[in-house]
Design a protein around this motif. Structure first.
Motif, PDB file in Angstrom:
ATOM      1  N   TYR A   1       4.738  -3.544  10.435  1.00 50.20           N
ATOM      2  CA  TYR A   1       5.362  -4.594  11.586  1.00 50.20           C
ATOM      3  C   TYR A   1       5.967  -5.719  11.097  1.00 50.20           C
ATOM      4  N   VAL A   2       5.369  -6.066   9.923  1.00 49.81           N
ATOM      5  CA  VAL A   2       6.001  -7.432   9.220  1.00 49.81           C
ATOM      6  C   VAL A   2       7.495  -6.967   8.730  1.00 49.81           C
TER       7      VAL A   2
ATOM      8  N   SER B   1      -5.685  -6.981   2.983  1.00 55.11           N
ATOM      9  CA  SER B   1      -5.534  -6.990   4.361  1.00 55.11           C
ATOM     10  C   SER B   1      -3.972  -6.445   4.801  1.00 55.11           C
ATOM     11  N   GLU B   2      -3.245  -6.322   3.753  1.00 55.03           N
ATOM     12  CA  GLU B   2      -1.930  -5.936   4.084  1.00 55.03           C
ATOM     13  C   GLU B   2      -1.464  -4.659   4.044  1.00 55.03           C
ATOM     14  N   THR B   3      -2.348  -3.731   3.137  1.00 54.84           N
ATOM     15  CA  THR B   3      -2.177  -2.434   2.940  1.00 54.84           C
ATOM     16  C   THR B   3      -3.649  -1.644   2.590  1.00 54.84           C
TER      17      THR B   3
ATOM     18  N   HIS C   1       5.407  -5.219   1.541  1.00 55.54           N
ATOM     19  CA  HIS C   1       4.006  -5.057   0.876  1.00 55.54           C
ATOM     20  C   HIS C   1       3.732  -3.766   0.725  1.00 55.54           C
ATOM     21  N   THR C   2       4.109  -2.647   1.825  1.00 59.66           N
ATOM     22  CA  THR C   2       3.919  -1.534   1.404  1.00 59.66           C
ATOM     23  C   THR C   2       4.710  -0.847   0.188  1.00 59.66           C
TER      24      THR C   2
ATOM     25  N   ASP D   1      -1.426   3.073   4.821  1.00 58.46           N
ATOM     26  CA  ASP D   1      -1.410   2.599   6.127  1.00 58.46           C
ATOM     27  C   ASP D   1      -1.392   0.826   6.013  1.00 58.46           C
ATOM     28  N   GLY D   2       0.146   0.529   5.934  1.00 57.56           N
ATOM     29  CA  GLY D   2       0.680  -0.796   5.578  1.00 57.56           C
ATOM     30  C   GLY D   2       1.100  -1.691   6.865  1.00 57.56           C
ATOM     31  N   ASP D   3       1.387  -2.881   6.854  1.00 58.65           N
ATOM     32  CA  ASP D   3       1.677  -3.753   7.770  1.00 58.65           C
ATOM     33  C   ASP D   3       3.288  -3.734   8.088  1.00 58.65           C
TER      34      ASP D   3
END
Length: 195
Positions: free
Chosen positions: A61-62, A12-14, A66-67, A57-59
């Motif tokens: 925006y956080v 859900s994160e990457t 995680h990426t 494709d990572g989050d």
């Protein structure tokens, strides 16, 4: 025998797709969404003579955490898979890499036992969009998912860009040595008979 691995990891994160060729020439196609991280992965591949494709494709925006950490997990998985049964490889590798005022030492052992030690402090929180605390998180993830012993030590240096880049390049050179085939090694380089 081609020592390559393709790994896909979707959370859900990457969402990550990574292909690694240990016997490449340093060709890359890297898109993580973090410019400085792309630069580091390009340096790793070029100086280790690894072919490396990374699409993420990572989050972002956080933040970048995680990426970068998840790419470390996937790269470690790919190293482990590409190295296979490790028959005929040198197993150990080390390199002391100078980059201007920075000098970085890296040593690896593809032992099948993960352990990570890093002795390097940074004086700024970020380089570009890359959080400097993520250097440790990235290499920790690589070490544990590949089951390698990995040591990084700053001998000296001040410029944070130089220190981080020296770490990635020193790791590349040490890993290239550790994964190199040696005709004197007929099985695996271990008294246990397995790595």
């Amino acid at each position: 025998m081609s020592r390559t691995a393709s790994i896909e990891r979707n959370t859900s994160e990457t969402k990550i797709h990574l292909t690694l060729n240990l016997d490449g020439s340093g060709k890359t196609n890297i898109h993580t969404g973090i410019g400085f991280f792309d630069h580091m992965l390009n340096s790793f591949a070029r100086h280790g003579f690894f072919d490396l494709d990374v699409e993420v494709d990572g989050d972002l925006y956080v933040d970048c955490h995680h990426t970068i950490e998840d790419v470390g997990i996937v790269l470690g998985d790919a190293i482990k898979k590409a190295a296979g049964d490790k028959k005929g490889i040198k197993r150990y590798g080390s390199f002391m890499l100078p980059m201007d005022e920075a000098l970085m030492l890296c040593a690896v052992d593809l032992s099948g036992r993960p352990y990570f030690v890093m002795d390097c402090e940074f004086s700024v929180d970020r380089v570009g969009e890359f959080d400097t605390e993520m250097v440790k998180e990235f290499f920790y993830a690589v070490s544990y998912s590949s089951a390698m012993n990995l040591h990084l030590k700053k001998v000296h240096g001040e410029n944070n860009h130089h220190l981080i880049e020296a770490a990635f390049k020193a790791f590349a050179k040490a890993l290239d040595e550790a994964t190199a085939m040696d005709p004197r090694i007929q099985d695996v380089l271990s008294t246990k008979g397995a790595l």
